[in-house]
Design a protein around this motif. Structure first.
Motif, PDB file in Angstrom:
ATOM      1  N   MET A 188     -19.107   3.742   5.146  1.00 14.74           N
ATOM      2  CA  MET A 188     -20.246   4.479   5.722  1.00 14.74           C
ATOM      3  C   MET A 188     -19.954   5.009   7.127  1.00 14.74           C
ATOM      4  SD  MET A 188     -22.015   4.112   3.059  1.00 14.74           S
ATOM      5  CE  MET A 188     -22.442   2.980   1.748  1.00 14.74           C
ATOM      6  N   GLN A 189     -19.041   4.340   7.840  1.00 12.97           N
ATOM      7  CA  GLN A 189     -18.724   4.733   9.220  1.00 12.97           C
ATOM      8  C   GLN A 189     -17.528   5.679   9.308  1.00 12.97           C
ATOM      9  OE1 GLN A 189     -20.070   1.388   8.798  1.00 12.97           O
ATOM     10  NE2 GLN A 189     -21.814   2.553   9.573  1.00 12.97           N
ATOM     11  N   ASP A 190     -16.986   6.078   8.170  1.00  6.14           N
ATOM     12  CA  ASP A 190     -15.765   6.884   8.167  1.00  6.14           C
ATOM     13  C   ASP A 190     -16.078   8.368   8.431  1.00  6.14           C
ATOM     14  OD1 ASP A 190     -13.485   8.507   6.892  1.00  6.14           O
ATOM     15  OD2 ASP A 190     -12.706   6.469   6.812  1.00  6.14           O
ATOM     16  N   GLU A 191     -15.455   8.920   9.458  1.00 10.58           N
ATOM     17  CA  GLU A 191     -15.754  10.305   9.853  1.00 10.58           C
ATOM     18  C   GLU A 191     -15.317  11.327   8.802  1.00 10.58           C
ATOM     19  OE1 GLU A 191     -14.177  10.984  13.755  1.00 10.58           O
ATOM     20  OE2 GLU A 191     -15.545   9.547  14.708  1.00 10.58           O
ATOM     21  N   VAL A 192     -14.202  11.073   8.150  1.00  7.97           N
ATOM     22  CA  VAL A 192     -13.729  11.988   7.099  1.00  7.97           C
ATOM     23  C   VAL A 192     -14.749  12.035   5.957  1.00  7.97           C
ATOM     24  CG1 VAL A 192     -11.943  12.388   5.350  1.00  7.97           C
ATOM     25  CG2 VAL A 192     -11.295  11.684   7.667  1.00  7.97           C
ATOM     26  N   LEU A 193     -15.195  10.859   5.547  1.00  8.34           N
ATOM     27  CA  LEU A 193     -16.161  10.774   4.448  1.00  8.34           C
ATOM     28  C   LEU A 193     -17.528  11.320   4.863  1.00  8.34           C
ATOM     29  CD1 LEU A 193     -15.158   7.222   3.165  1.00  8.34           C
ATOM     30  CD2 LEU A 193     -14.565   9.414   2.125  1.00  8.34           C
ATOM     31  N   GLN A 194     -17.905  11.078   6.103  1.00  5.37           N
ATOM     32  CA  GLN A 194     -19.175  11.612   6.611  1.00  5.37           C
ATOM     33  C   GLN A 194     -19.182  13.144   6.600  1.00  5.37           C
ATOM     34  OE1 GLN A 194     -19.406   9.754  10.470  1.00  5.37           O
ATOM     35  NE2 GLN A 194     -20.507   7.951   9.725  1.00  5.37           N
ATOM     36  N   ALA A 195     -18.035  13.737   6.957  1.00  2.91           N
ATOM     37  CA  ALA A 195     -17.938  15.202   6.977  1.00  2.91           C
ATOM     38  C   ALA A 195     -18.045  15.785   5.570  1.00  2.91           C
ATOM     39  CB  ALA A 195     -16.620  15.623   7.623  1.00  2.91           C
ATOM     40  N   ALA A 198     -21.638  15.517   4.463  1.00  2.00           N
ATOM     41  CA  ALA A 198     -22.485  16.530   5.113  1.00  2.00           C
ATOM     42  C   ALA A 198     -22.340  17.889   4.441  1.00  2.00           C
ATOM     43  CB  ALA A 198     -22.118  16.629   6.596  1.00  2.00           C
ATOM     44  N   THR A 199     -21.117  18.220   4.016  1.00  2.00           N
ATOM     45  CA  THR A 199     -20.856  19.492   3.326  1.00  2.00           C
ATOM     46  C   THR A 199     -21.703  19.611   2.058  1.00  2.00           C
ATOM     47  OG1 THR A 199     -18.585  19.533   4.146  1.00  2.00           O
ATOM     48  CG2 THR A 199     -19.052  20.888   2.218  1.00  2.00           C
ATOM     49  N   HIS A 200     -21.840  18.503   1.353  1.00  2.00           N
ATOM     50  CA  HIS A 200     -22.575  18.505   0.072  1.00  2.00           C
ATOM     51  C   HIS A 200     -24.031  18.079   0.221  1.00  2.00           C
ATOM     52  CE1 HIS A 200     -19.023  19.139  -2.572  1.00  2.00           C
ATOM     53  NE2 HIS A 200     -18.371  18.471  -1.632  1.00  2.00           N
ATOM     54  N   ASN A 201     -24.406  17.679   1.446  1.00  2.00           N
ATOM     55  CA  ASN A 201     -25.756  17.162   1.684  1.00  2.00           C
ATOM     56  C   ASN A 201     -26.067  15.956   0.799  1.00  2.00           C
ATOM     57  OD1 ASN A 201     -28.237  17.111   3.019  1.00  2.00           O
ATOM     58  ND2 ASN A 201     -29.231  18.397   1.482  1.00  2.00           N
ATOM     59  N   LEU A 240     -16.207  17.010  -6.236  1.00  2.00           N
ATOM     60  CA  LEU A 240     -15.452  17.202  -5.000  1.00  2.00           C
ATOM     61  C   LEU A 240     -14.322  18.202  -5.234  1.00  2.00           C
ATOM     62  CD1 LEU A 240     -15.161  13.469  -3.886  1.00  2.00           C
ATOM     63  CD2 LEU A 240     -16.884  15.136  -3.181  1.00  2.00           C
ATOM     64  N   SER A 241     -14.007  18.972  -4.203  1.00  2.00           N
ATOM     65  CA  SER A 241     -12.914  19.950  -4.311  1.00  2.00           C
ATOM     66  C   SER A 241     -11.565  19.237  -4.258  1.00  2.00           C
ATOM     67  CB  SER A 241     -12.997  20.960  -3.170  1.00  2.00           C
ATOM     68  OG  SER A 241     -12.687  20.321  -1.930  1.00  2.00           O
ATOM     69  N   ASP A 242     -10.513  19.933  -4.670  1.00  2.00           N
ATOM     70  CA  ASP A 242      -9.157  19.369  -4.588  1.00  2.00           C
ATOM     71  C   ASP A 242      -8.823  19.008  -3.149  1.00  2.00           C
ATOM     72  OD1 ASP A 242      -8.914  19.731  -7.282  1.00  2.00           O
ATOM     73  OD2 ASP A 242      -7.677  21.545  -7.151  1.00  2.00           O
ATOM     74  N   ASP A 243      -9.262  19.845  -2.217  1.00  2.00           N
ATOM     75  CA  ASP A 243      -9.002  19.593  -0.798  1.00  2.00           C
ATOM     76  C   ASP A 243      -9.709  18.320  -0.324  1.00  2.00           C
ATOM     77  OD1 ASP A 243      -8.051  20.379   1.885  1.00  2.00           O
ATOM     78  OD2 ASP A 243     -10.175  20.684   2.312  1.00  2.00           O
ATOM     79  N   GLU A 244     -10.936  18.130  -0.773  1.00  2.00           N
ATOM     80  CA  GLU A 244     -11.681  16.920  -0.399  1.00  2.00           C
ATOM     81  C   GLU A 244     -11.050  15.675  -1.008  1.00  2.00           C
ATOM     82  OE1 GLU A 244     -16.117  18.912   0.175  1.00  2.00           O
ATOM     83  OE2 GLU A 244     -15.413  18.377  -1.834  1.00  2.00           O
ATOM     84  N   ILE A 248      -9.402  12.397   1.093  1.00  2.00           N
ATOM     85  CA  ILE A 248      -9.722  10.985   0.833  1.00  2.00           C
ATOM     86  C   ILE A 248      -8.448  10.210   0.494  1.00  2.00           C
ATOM     87  CG2 ILE A 248     -11.049   9.370  -0.600  1.00  2.00           C
ATOM     88  CD1 ILE A 248     -13.130  11.641  -0.967  1.00  2.00           C
ATOM     89  N   ALA A 249      -7.529  10.852  -0.207  1.00  2.00           N
ATOM     90  CA  ALA A 249      -6.261  10.193  -0.554  1.00  2.00           C
ATOM     91  C   ALA A 249      -5.512   9.723   0.689  1.00  2.00           C
ATOM     92  CB  ALA A 249      -5.386  11.136  -1.379  1.00  2.00           C
ATOM     93  N   LEU A 250      -5.671  10.430   1.780  1.00  2.00           N
ATOM     94  CA  LEU A 250      -4.973  10.099   3.025  1.00  2.00           C
ATOM     95  C   LEU A 250      -5.573   8.882   3.745  1.00  2.00           C
ATOM     96  CD1 LEU A 250      -4.402  13.700   4.465  1.00  2.00           C
ATOM     97  CD2 LEU A 250      -2.691  12.205   3.395  1.00  2.00           C
ATOM     98  N   LEU A 251      -6.709   8.418   3.294  1.00  2.00           N
ATOM     99  CA  LEU A 251      -7.357   7.267   3.938  1.00  2.00           C
ATOM    100  C   LEU A 251      -6.766   5.923   3.503  1.00  2.00           C
ATOM    101  CD1 LEU A 251     -11.123   8.373   3.675  1.00  2.00           C
ATOM    102  CD2 LEU A 251      -9.606   8.579   5.659  1.00  2.00           C
TER     103      LEU A 251
END
Length: 267
Positions: A188-195, A198-201, A240-244, A248-251
């Motif tokens: 829940m505190q992860d900035e990548v996941l938060q972004a 937010a994109t998908h609301n 989720l898009s391929d980019d998204e 996440i894979a990088l986390l």
């Protein structure tokens, strides 16, 4: 219910009235897959919540797991029968070996044959394993055959993506069920996941669950709040898009949460 729904409700760490209320709310919200275990100490509450839901037996998928202390031939079947009494069902849909016995006290051949025997006797429809390494899964396949094993339930979340195990299971045609998908709330505190959320609301939890579902995993998040149960359920429609997915894979940090002293040597 014949097939295992890809999104389920986990009940680890839920006890007493909390467990009862959470499962009851989950079923009211639309969940049709409930996961418990002998060691959770909540099978009776899970069973009562299911009974009080009024659902017909073929409308939900129910999993429980045999604990290490019950792997011996003299107690295996009776422990499963006790689970069924608590759960108020004649059979579960899926019965798992909760952890491989690395102590050497009970051999894998012995407890997997016991698992197969209770399936033959109709106490469970399907069987599988949990927390098995690739080498242990290979041995289990040798004993039972790949077709006999529905799933290997292992820890999967953005910080422990367990790709070697997932790839190995897929190669064997064995479904992976990911537990602790939200890393006990840490996501829940992860900035990548938060972004991404937010994109998908949507919520961060929806993003993480969608990430698992898009990998064709079964996932079993746990929640005690109706609003979270409802939003988690929406993850099945989130794409989720391929980019998204790549972000996440990088986390992945190899950060394991469930690592008790009786764990196997992890992959």
């Amino acid at each position: 219910m014949k097939t295992m729904p890809s999104l389920g409700m986990g009940t680890f760490r839920l006890e007493g009235e909390v467990a009862y209320n959470a499962v009851k709310m989950a079923l009211e919200t639309g969940y049709r897959h409930i996961d418990t275990a002998q060691i959770y100490g909540n099978e009776a509450e899970v069973g009562q919540a299911i009974a009080d839901s009024g659902l017909a037996r073929d409308e939900f998928f129910l999993t429980t797991k045999v604990w290490l202390d019950n792997l011996g031939t003299e107690v295996f079947k009776s422990s499963v029968e006790e689970s069924l009494r608590k759960l108020q069902v004649e059979a579960v849909d899926l019965l798992l070996i909760h952890w491989p016995d690395v102590s050497g006290k009970v051999g894998m051949d012995s407890y997997l044959q016991q698992l197969l025997e209770v399936q033959r006797q109709g106490l469970t429809r399907l069987i599988g394993v949990s927390n098995f390494t690739n080498a242990q899964l290979d041995k289990a396949v040798e004993i039972l055959g790949a077709d006999a094993i529905l799933t290997n339930q292992v820890e999967v979340h953005p910080y422990l993506q367990n790709r070697r195990v997932i790839d190995h299971c897929k190669a064997k045609g064995i479904q992976v069920t990911g537990f602790m998908p939200l890393a006990v709330g840490k996501v829940m505190q992860d900035e990548v996941l938060q972004a991404i959320a937010a994109t998908h609301n949507v919520t961060v939890a929806e993003v993480v669950l969608a990430w698992q579902l898009q990998q064709n995993l079964v996932t079993i998040p746990s929640s005690t709040k109706r609003v979270n149960l409802e939003t988690n359920l929406k993850s099945v429609k989130l794409v989720l898009s391929d980019d998204e997915m790549a972000k996440i894979a990088l986390l992945d940090k190899g950060e394991r949460i469930a690592n008790p002293e009786f764990s196997p040597e992890w992959d």
